[in-house]
Design an enzyme around this catalytic site. Structure first.
Site, PDB file in Angstrom:
ATOM      1  CE  LYS A  45      -4.231  -2.123   1.391  1.00  0.00           C
ATOM      2  NZ  LYS A  45      -3.759  -3.525   1.532  1.00  0.00           N
TER       3      LYS A  45
HETATM    4  C1  LIG Z   1      -4.386  -4.651   1.004  1.00  0.00           C
HETATM    5  C2  LIG Z   1      -3.578  -5.884   0.853  1.00  0.00           C
HETATM    6  C3  LIG Z   1      -3.914  -6.887  -0.081  1.00  0.00           C
HETATM    7  C4  LIG Z   1      -5.168  -6.818  -0.943  1.00  0.00           C
HETATM    8  O1  LIG Z   1      -5.112  -5.785  -1.889  1.00  0.00           O
HETATM    9  P1  LIG Z   1      -6.454  -5.256  -2.594  1.00  0.00           P
HETATM   10  O2  LIG Z   1      -6.042  -4.078  -3.389  1.00  0.00           O
HETATM   11  O3  LIG Z   1      -7.393  -4.920  -1.478  1.00  0.00           O
HETATM   12  O4  LIG Z   1      -6.942  -6.378  -3.423  1.00  0.00           O
HETATM   13  C5  LIG Z   1      -3.074  -7.977  -0.207  1.00  0.00           C
HETATM   14  N1  LIG Z   1      -1.974  -8.112   0.573  1.00  0.00           N
HETATM   15  C6  LIG Z   1      -1.625  -7.178   1.477  1.00  0.00           C
HETATM   16  C7  LIG Z   1      -0.405  -7.397   2.307  1.00  0.00           C
HETATM   17  C8  LIG Z   1      -2.398  -6.030   1.644  1.00  0.00           C
HETATM   18  O5  LIG Z   1      -2.050  -5.108   2.570  1.00  0.00           O
END
Ligand SMILES: *Cc1c(COP(=O)(O)O)cnc(C)c1O
Length: 463
Positions: free
Chosen positions: A110
């Site tokens: 993120k």
């Molecule tokens: C948020 C997240 C996901 C999922 O991503 P999306 O965009 O919600 O599909 C997968 N792995 C980790 C470690 C995350 O923080």
């Protein structure tokens, strides 16, 4: 480039108008008016650029109201603190490729979007003299990434609610050790659902929202999706060059359909011959997997798992996919989404399922298989996966054939040390930067799960 709503009932927007928006005012999601399909020549011109140059070239297709030199500077600033010079390195493990997305400040993917969003917010606010207060609820990863994205930025304060003692220790530390005059961590005596419900309710109080210029940084933000498209191009170029091939498959561990939707758009730009298909990997919260394999998009109870950032039932970006799936038809999208909000289920026809399966393959990986994958993958390749990445790798391997396979590693294993150590049978070593967190002082406020208390806290401190 102009932007429209998936439900078609708002006037066209510029890129800058999308940056502070969550939902469009008609209840839809904001999408670019068109997705440019690149020519072979355009694609080849992108191949040898470094990550930041590549980001600039891709963003330029979608951002026509920020000057190129400013955009370039924002990109440089967003990624200068990443621990890897390449930002998102691609490494080989066994006979697959891992796209490492965890080299940012909070060790999960993120950061890639939220580091960019932080500098973008600040620039637009400084240009207009405005100030905002960000309010959000987190079950772990998003909150810390958002805090690191905006800390130290001018004209922004951030209030993040997390459930007290119900996020992992490392996730809590990554938030509460950020000591900054405009960063407020609120530990709520309740669950993540309580936190989220309070945030929703506060945003519904339009007078309060306007008075404190409250903004979200949730996963439906267009600028977040746009920043995530870059690493699909990046990985495609690295792997197609190494393998001297035209087509690859990419496996994506999925929760809110954000990351994989960015991959879907990158595939539209590059062409279906370049990214043959995307592999949609879910944990036991498998609504999206049922959608791809059986056309059954129906909501069930959320089940807590060892890959908590994917414990989601209603995928907030799914509407964007439907919009493109139905040929950019806002009427059809609106009709389906309204039906879904009443019935909590959409059933797709055989013909539709066949069409979905031209874009995606999908598998759901349970917790036992996830642990087993962490262990076996380590034994076979020496590479340690985090539980989210392991879901992606396992699903990817199920569909391994002649296409080189790229799996997204969305978090560093040290972010989930208990689970990973349990899977491996020995304690993993934490990187020094994470180890250090245990010795830093923390700052957070504990509040009961009462909206009025949270509002009072915000009104005293908002900028
Ligand atoms: C948020 C997240 C996901 C999922 O991503 P999306 O965009 O919600 O599909 C997968 N792995 C980790 C470690 C995350 O923080």
């Amino acid at each position: 480039m102009k932007y429209v709503s998936t439900r078609g009932e708002i006037p066209k927007l510029d890129f800058k108008d999308t940056v502070f928006e969550g939902l469009a005012e008609d209840g839809g999601l904001i999408v670019p008016e068109r997705i440019p399909k690149l020519s072979e020549k355009e694609i080849e011109e992108l191949r040898n650029l470094n990550y930041q140059e590549l980001a600039l070239r891709i963003f330029k297709y979608y951002v026509s109201d920020i000057e190129e030199k400013d955009l370039k500077e924002l990109i440089e600033r967003a990624y200068k603190n990443f621990r890897a010079k390449e930002v998102t390195p691609v490494v080989k493990a066994g006979d697959i490729y891992i796209l490492e997305l965890f080299h940012g400040p909070t060790w999960a993917f993120k950061d890639i979007a939220l580091q960019f969003l932080g500098v973008l917010f600040e620039k637009l606010l400084l240009d207009t003299g405005k100030k905002i207060n960000i309010l959000g609820a987190t079950s772990g990863d998003t909150g810390s990434a958002a805090i690191y994205g905006v800390k130290g930025k001018k004209n922004i304060a951030i209030f993040i609610l997390h459930p007290y003692k119900r996020v992992s220790e490392i996730q809590a530390l990554m938030m509460t050790t950020v000591i900054d005059p405009h960063v407020y961590n609120i530990a709520i005596e309740g669950t993540f659902d309580d936190c989220q419900a309070m945030v929703k309710a506060i945003f519904m109080d339009l007078e309060f929202k306007r008075r404190y210029r409250l903004t979200t940084v949730n996963s439906i933000n267009w600028a977040r999706i746009m920043s995530q498209m870059v690493y699909y191009f990046w990985a495609y170029f690295r792997v197609s060059e190494k393998e001297k091939c035209e087509s690859v498959r990419i496996s994506v561990p999925t929760g809110n359909f954000g990351d994989i939707f960015a991959g879907y758009l990158a595939r539209k730009m590059l062409g279906e011959n370049k990214i043959e298909r995307l592999i949609l990997a879910t944990n036991e919260n498998d609504i999206l997997c049922r959608f791809v394999n059986n056309g059954d998009y129906s909501v069930r109870e959320v089940k807590p798992t060892i890959s908590p950032s994917m414990d989601i039932q209603v995928a907030s970006n799914f509407e964007r996919y439907l919009y493109y799936f139905y040929g950019e038809d806002p009427k059809k999208t609106k009709e389906i989404m309204e039906r879904f909000s009443k019935e909590r289920a959409i059933k797709f026809t055989e013909e539709e399922i066949k069409r979905v399966q031209k874009d995606f393959l999908s598998a759901s990986i349970n917790q036992e298989k996830t642990l087993e994958t962490i262990r076996e993958f380590y034994q076979e390749t020496g590479y340690i996966l985090d539980p989210h990445s392991a879901v992606g790798v396992k699903a990817g391997l199920k569909f391994k054939d002649k296409y080189p396979l790229i799996c997204l590693a969305t978090a560093h294993p040290a972010k989930f040390p208990e689970t990973v150590s349990q899977a491996l049978g020995f304690p993993i070593k934490l990187p020094e930067e994470i180890e250090k967190l245990y010795h830093l002082s923390q700052r957070f406020e504990i509040l009961p799960a009462e909206i009025e208390k949270v509002k009072a806290f915000i009104s005293k401190r908002a900028i």
